[in-house]
Scaffold this motif. Structure first.
Motif, short mmCIF file in Angstrom:
data_model
loop_
_atom_site.label_atom_id
_atom_site.label_comp_id
_atom_site.label_asym_id
_atom_site.label_seq_id
_atom_site.Cartn_x
_atom_site.Cartn_y
_atom_site.Cartn_z
N ASN A 190 0.82 -1.22 0.00
CA ASN A 190 0.00 0.00 0.00
C ASN A 190 0.85 1.26 0.00
OD1 ASN A 190 -0.07 1.44 2.86
ND2 ASN A 190 0.10 -0.76 3.23
N LEU A 191 2.14 1.15 0.36
CA LEU A 191 3.02 2.31 0.39
C LEU A 191 3.65 2.60 -0.97
CD1 LEU A 191 4.78 1.45 3.76
CD2 LEU A 191 3.02 3.18 3.38
N VAL A 192 3.40 1.74 -1.95
CA VAL A 192 3.94 1.94 -3.30
C VAL A 192 2.86 2.54 -4.19
CG1 VAL A 192 5.06 0.82 -5.26
CG2 VAL A 192 5.38 -0.10 -2.96
N PRO A 193 3.10 3.70 -4.77
CA PRO A 193 2.09 4.29 -5.65
C PRO A 193 1.69 3.40 -6.82
CG PRO A 193 3.72 5.93 -5.03
CD PRO A 193 4.23 4.61 -4.54
N ASP A 194 2.66 2.72 -7.45
CA ASP A 194 2.38 1.88 -8.60
C ASP A 194 2.25 0.42 -8.14
OD1 ASP A 194 2.09 0.66 -11.02
OD2 ASP A 194 3.88 1.54 -11.95
N LYS A 195 1.08 0.06 -7.67
CA LYS A 195 0.86 -1.29 -7.14
C LYS A 195 0.85 -2.34 -8.24
CE LYS A 195 -1.64 0.63 -3.21
NZ LYS A 195 -1.08 1.97 -3.46
N GLN A 196 0.43 -1.95 -9.43
CA GLN A 196 0.44 -2.90 -10.55
C GLN A 196 1.87 -3.33 -10.87
OE1 GLN A 196 -2.02 -2.01 -13.97
NE2 GLN A 196 -0.61 -3.06 -15.37
N ALA A 197 2.82 -2.39 -10.78
CA ALA A 197 4.21 -2.72 -11.05
C ALA A 197 4.74 -3.75 -10.05
CB ALA A 197 5.07 -1.46 -11.00
N VAL A 198 4.33 -3.61 -8.79
CA VAL A 198 4.75 -4.57 -7.77
C VAL A 198 4.20 -5.96 -8.09
CG1 VAL A 198 4.65 -5.19 -5.32
CG2 VAL A 198 4.86 -2.79 -5.99
N LEU A 199 2.90 -6.04 -8.38
CA LEU A 199 2.28 -7.34 -8.65
C LEU A 199 2.84 -7.98 -9.93
CD1 LEU A 199 -1.44 -6.61 -7.68
CD2 LEU A 199 0.32 -7.76 -6.32
N GLN A 200 3.16 -7.16 -10.92
CA GLN A 200 3.75 -7.70 -12.15
C GLN A 200 5.12 -8.29 -11.88
OE1 GLN A 200 3.42 -4.18 -14.67
NE2 GLN A 200 1.78 -5.14 -15.87
N GLU A 201 5.90 -7.63 -11.05
CA GLU A 201 7.21 -8.15 -10.69
C GLU A 201 7.09 -9.43 -9.88
OE1 GLU A 201 10.98 -6.63 -11.09
OE2 GLU A 201 9.56 -7.23 -12.64
N VAL A 202 6.13 -9.47 -8.98
CA VAL A 202 5.90 -10.68 -8.20
C VAL A 202 5.55 -11.84 -9.13
CG1 VAL A 202 4.38 -11.80 -6.52
CG2 VAL A 202 5.25 -9.50 -6.07
N TYR A 203 4.65 -11.59 -10.07
CA TYR A 203 4.24 -12.64 -11.01
C TYR A 203 5.45 -13.13 -11.81
CZ TYR A 203 1.35 -15.13 -14.40
OH TYR A 203 0.77 -16.10 -15.18
N ARG A 204 6.31 -12.22 -12.20
CA ARG A 204 7.49 -12.58 -13.00
C ARG A 204 8.43 -13.51 -12.23
NH1 ARG A 204 12.63 -11.00 -13.24
NH2 ARG A 204 12.34 -9.31 -11.72
N VAL A 205 8.66 -13.22 -10.95
CA VAL A 205 9.67 -13.98 -10.20
C VAL A 205 9.12 -15.27 -9.60
CG1 VAL A 205 10.87 -11.82 -9.67
CG2 VAL A 205 9.31 -12.81 -7.97
N LEU A 206 7.78 -15.42 -9.55
CA LEU A 206 7.20 -16.65 -9.00
C LEU A 206 7.30 -17.79 -10.00
CD1 LEU A 206 3.90 -15.57 -7.20
CD2 LEU A 206 5.88 -16.68 -6.14
N LYS A 207 7.57 -18.99 -9.49
CA LYS A 207 7.49 -20.19 -10.30
C LYS A 207 6.02 -20.50 -10.57
CE LYS A 207 11.52 -22.18 -7.94
NZ LYS A 207 11.99 -23.31 -7.08
N HIS A 208 5.75 -21.31 -11.58
CA HIS A 208 4.38 -21.77 -11.80
C HIS A 208 3.98 -22.65 -10.62
CE1 HIS A 208 3.82 -20.14 -15.77
NE2 HIS A 208 4.98 -20.65 -16.15
N GLY A 209 2.81 -22.37 -10.07
CA GLY A 209 2.37 -23.03 -8.86
C GLY A 209 2.72 -22.25 -7.60
#
Length: 393
Positions: A190-209
């Protein structure tokens, strides 16, 4: 006096005495506090990365999910070496999911390392925990206790790393694609103005599953400018709160499964001036799970049996607000839940069959025996299918 932190949940501060929390169903542990500032926060100079003055106090009780079921098995907190990180801990609880052995975990906004050290014990020596924080002094504090904890846990090689960087720019600090099983965040997004950027980065670094297991603050409506730019409300983690419906929209847009609520607590502010600013808006501190699943064929509703194999949750696994799995009990789940259980780290702990097929249970059988019967029946089914194919040929 200034205290650097744009790390752990900075929710609360001196204004916390005006706030209380009403419990909602399936509420979690505690929401505690400290005021912080990120680029884009009200009052921040253009390009500024320096946080404001730290304050103290409590915003609310409830919010982040605790390490449920682990009990005395988790021995990190009494350790003398964790004392300083605890004094500098700014989080809103302990966000620790289940089934962690051998996992690689990334902690967004790791602060002084408290959660990372707890997780490093739970993943074991063959797992790994990486903490990311934008405040260099916090990273240095966390690093001081690596040797102590590895010795305490009996690990020959350190299994925890702390990096200085921004959670919306993980690629800049060398976090590779599909390199982590789990990402956690303790009231930081919530402290990051661009929350979509955070979630996109999380999706990128997560393995499938893999999954994002995180606690944060959400609003009942899209916040007006007056709330978003209010310095006190921003410092209390309310001004940066995401409209709760937008979480589902962002998750779908990025590729995650729909968010699964784990715990939630209503936050109320008991100050006339702030109540006037907030108006009809309501805030909730909630823990969600977001799964990244491989692209497979259409899912189907299934019956599942939990085999009780997860440490600390042998008798019962509270998966989210809708599903609690008891050892040996047959539960019917929707196709989305079935897909998650089949394709995540939880697959080895469940017997899963489409509705209509008989699950291999028997009176007096242990979960392990049931699992063996299930495997035997799978082998038989596969052999029958191969035999049928050969006859057709």
């Amino acid at each position: 006096m200034t205290r650097p932190s744009r790390s752990r949940a900075a929710c609360g501060g001196r204004w916390g005495r005006w706030a209380t929390a009403g419990r909602l169903p399936a509420a979690g542990a505690r929401l505690a506090s400290q005021q912080v500032q990120r680029p884009g926060a009200p009052g921040a100079a253009p390009g500024s990365r320096s946080p404001p003055r730290r304050t103290s106090g409590r915003l609310a009780r409830g919010g982040a999910s605790g390490a449920r079921g682990l009990g005395s098995w988790l021995q990190v907190y009494p350790n003398p070496g964790i004392r300083r990180p605890r004094r500098q801990y700014y989080g809103c609880g302990l966000v620790i999911p289940e089934c962690l052995e051998n996992c690689w975990i990334l902690d967004l906004g790791s602060g002084s390392g408290r959660d990372c050290y707890a997780l490093s014990q739970l993943v074991g020596e063959t797992g790994h925990v990486t903490g990311i924080d934008m405040t260099e002094s916090q990273v240095e504090v966390a690093k001081k206790y690596i040797e102590y904890h590895m010795e305490k846990y009996g690990f020959q090689t350190p299994n925890v790393t702390f990096l200085h960087g921004y959670i919306e720019k993980l690629e800049e600090i060398g976090i590779k694609d599909e390199s982590y099983d789990i990402v956690i965040s303790n009231c930081v997004i919530n402290l990051v103005p661009d929350k979509q950027a955070v979630l996109q980065e999380v999706y990128r670094v997560l393995k499938h599953g893999g999954e994002l297991y995180f606690s944060d603050v959400y609003a009942s409506l899209e916040l007006p400018e007056e709330i978003r730019t209010h310095k006190i409300l921003w410092g209390e983690c309310l001004g940066g709160a995401l409209y709760w419906k937008d979480l589902a929209v962002l998750a779908q847009k990025i590729g995650f499964c729909p968010p699964r609520l784990v715990t939630a607590n209503l936050i109320t502010v008991q100050n006339k001036e702030l109540e006037r600013v907030i108006g009809d808006c309501r805030f909730v501190s909630a823990t969600f799970r977001l799964f990244k699943l491989p692209k497979t064929g259409p899912a189907e509703r299934c019956q599942v049996i939990y085999n009780g194999g997860i440490t600390g949750h042998e008798k019962e696994l509270i998966f989210d607000a809708n599903f609690t799995f008891k050892e040996g009990e047959i539960i019917e789940v929707d196709k989305e839940t079935a897909a998650i259980l089949k394709n995540s780290r939880f697959a080895q702990d469940f017997l899963i069959r489409p509705i209509g097929e008989t699950l291999p249970t028997c009176s007096g059988c242990s979960a392990l025996e049931s699992k063996e019967r299930y495997r035997e029946s799978e082998v038989e089914t596969q052999a029958e299918g191969e035999a049928g194919s050969m006859q057709e040929a």
